[in-house]
Write a protein that holds these residues in place. Structure first.
Motif: not given
Ligand SMILES: FC(F)c1nnc(N2CCN(c3ncnc4sc(CC(F)(F)F)cc34)CC2)s1
Length: 487
Positions: A19, A22, A25-26
């Motif tokens: 997470t 993530q 990455r966002n």
């Protein structure tokens, strides 16, 4: 503008590494800029909670890798605190598109004056905004990073991090043409904050990499904060989850192309891959080669660390001939610099190679009965001579001496391990004296494509190229034959 968006907040409370990746990455893939303060706080909370002694965290078995509970409130509080500190301290003249030197200096002063009076600056885990916001402590890199993050909060997206191999500063203004010191360097040196990066003698020192620093984009600044993650629990143990997170984030940045112009980050990833390699990823050896290619392509081969990363890898894996070549290539980089007192870090690197690593290799190779010993390989002798010669030339024309008697003994010991018939096979060709600040002397080379021929015949060197100021190869081999004659 950067920002802590709904899609990011939806990931909280963050419970596992996937997470966190993530979230990064966002931030990295959204069209707007990645938010440096948000990502530095998140990375800092994780690192500090998993590496502090107080972390008696019992890992929930279900998560299989346990992270501290990263809840939205904790992160939001720190995020807002940083915004408030910066916005309250610096009035922004919104008419201006670009930052000014005064603005950059002001942000640096805000960070600088809010640090704890005195603390051990070289301690680990002082690089993130979490360290700044929770303990008012930052290391030299952390101050520079915080200044860039502060300028991002104020909307000055022209202010970027500039990185050498042992120092950090900022560039700003139209196409980043201005430079400014924003942090200190080394021990007991007066800081030069606010000044532009030296044009003077310091610009010929390794510390400023001959004006070939890594000038970061926002995404490369994320790579710098990820590279600066420090998984060490103590001097001989790492927190597994922290190094795994760092490795995952470096691969994310690698895949997105943000490490292309960042040799040290590629080298960091290579080190992590050597320890625990990822399925389906290139071998760590390839990463060390990519770091070298990056330095050669983007920084005119003025960086040393890509070669010492590679040399260290070969040394740990007992590939001694290859290690000698990497170290000789590192030496070919340093030979064109002038040694200055700000260059201690790289001095220590070469000292350890010359007086610890190479003697260790010679001990092993001369005790064992390996038929394949490097002591019979003329190219190994050639690499070693190039290595030592580069250090001699580094000293040439420098205000500060490099070599002292402590270097000579291991040096002569090493050279004398090669028999005369092996040494004679090294034919040293000298090209014409190079123009520019550093003359050729002793062993010659032209920018790393060395013309060493392993042919029979005495070493050739014409008189006018011999520079009497420091040991030439004749002097070195004379010393060694002296040693041979009177063991
Ligand atoms: F050559 C190998 F032996 C090395 N092993 N670790 C090395 N490091 C570790 C990582 N490291 C770095 N890795 C990524 N980015 C940067 S920016 C920088 C200078 C400063 F800290 F900003 F002042 C240092 C550095 C410094 C060099 S070299």
């Amino acid at each position: 503008m950067a920002g802590f968006r709904a899609t990011d907040k939806a990931l909280f409370p963050i419970k596992n590494i996937k997470t966190v990746v993530q979230l990064f990455r966002n931030q990295l893939e959204h069209s707007q800029e990645p938010d440096l303060s948000l990502l530095s706080i998140v990375a800092g909370v994780i690192e500090n909670s998993l590496t502090s002694r107080s972390n008696l965290q019992i890992c929930e078995p279900v998560e299989h890798n346990c992270l501290p509970n990263l809840d939205l409130e904790t992160i939001t509080l720190m995020y807002s605190k940083f915004q408030t500190i910066i916005k309250n301290a610096v009035e922004v003249n919104k008419q201006r598109k670009y930052a000014t030197r005064e603005l950059v200096k002001k942000v640096s002063d805000v960070i600088w004056n809010s640090l704890t009076r005195s603390y051990y600056k070289d301690r680990a885990h002082l690089q993130s905004l979490y360290s700044y916001l929770s303990g008012s402590k930052l290391d030299c890199f952390g101050v520079a990073f915080a200044v860039v993050a502060g300028c991002q909060v104020l909307g000055y997206n022209d202010v970027h991090l500039a990185l050498s191999e042992d120092h950090a500063w900022v560039v700003f203004g139209e196409n980043g043409s201005e430079t400014a010191e924003v942090t200190w360097h080394g021990k007991g040196n007066e800081d030069k904050r606010g000044q532009e990066i030296g044009k003077g003698v310091s610009s010929r020192s390794w510390l400023y990499v001959n004006n070939k620093p890594v000038v970061c984009t926002r995404h490369m600044e994320v790579a710098a904060l990820v590279s600066a993650i420090n998984p060490s629990l103590n001097s001989n143990q790492d927190a597994y989850e922290v190094s795994e997170l760092q490795q995952e984030l470096l691969w994310l940045l690698y895949d997105l192309g943000h490490l292309k112009k960042y040799p040290m980050a590629i080298g960091n990833l290579g080190d992590l891959e050597e320890i625990s390699s990822r399925e389906g990823r290139v071998e760590c050896r390839v990463l060390f080669e990519e770091a070298i290619k990056s330095s050669r392509s983007y920084y005119n081969n003025q960086h040393v660390y890509p070669y010492t990363y590679q040399g260290g890898y070969f040394y740990r894996n007992k590939m001694y001939k290859e290690a000698f070549e990497s170290w000789a290539n590192a030496s070919d980089v340093i030979r064109l610099y002038n040694y200055s007192r700000d260059d201690e870090e790289i001095y220590k690197e070469f000292l350890e190679i010359a007086n610890e690593l190479i003697p260790h290799i010679m001990k092993i190779e001369s005790s064992g009965f390996s038929a394949n010993t490097i002591l019979k390989k003329p190219e190994c002798f050639a690499h070693l001579l190039r290595f030592y010669d580069g250090i001699c030339q580094w000293e040439e024309g420098s205000a500060t001496p490099v070599l002292h008697i402590g270097w000579a003994k291991p040096l002569v010991n090493t050279i004398s391990k090669f028999d005369a018939d092996v040494r004679a096979q090294v034919n040293i060709l000298c090209d014409t004296v190079q123009d520019g600040a550093k003359k050729n002397a002793g062993i010659c080379n032209n920018n790393n494509n060395n013309n060493y021929e392993k042919e029979n015949g005495a070493q050739t060197e014409t008189k006018d190229e011999k520079d009497t100021n420091f040991p030439t190869i004749e002097a070195l081999t004379a010393a060694c034959s002296e040693k041979l004659l009177n063991p």
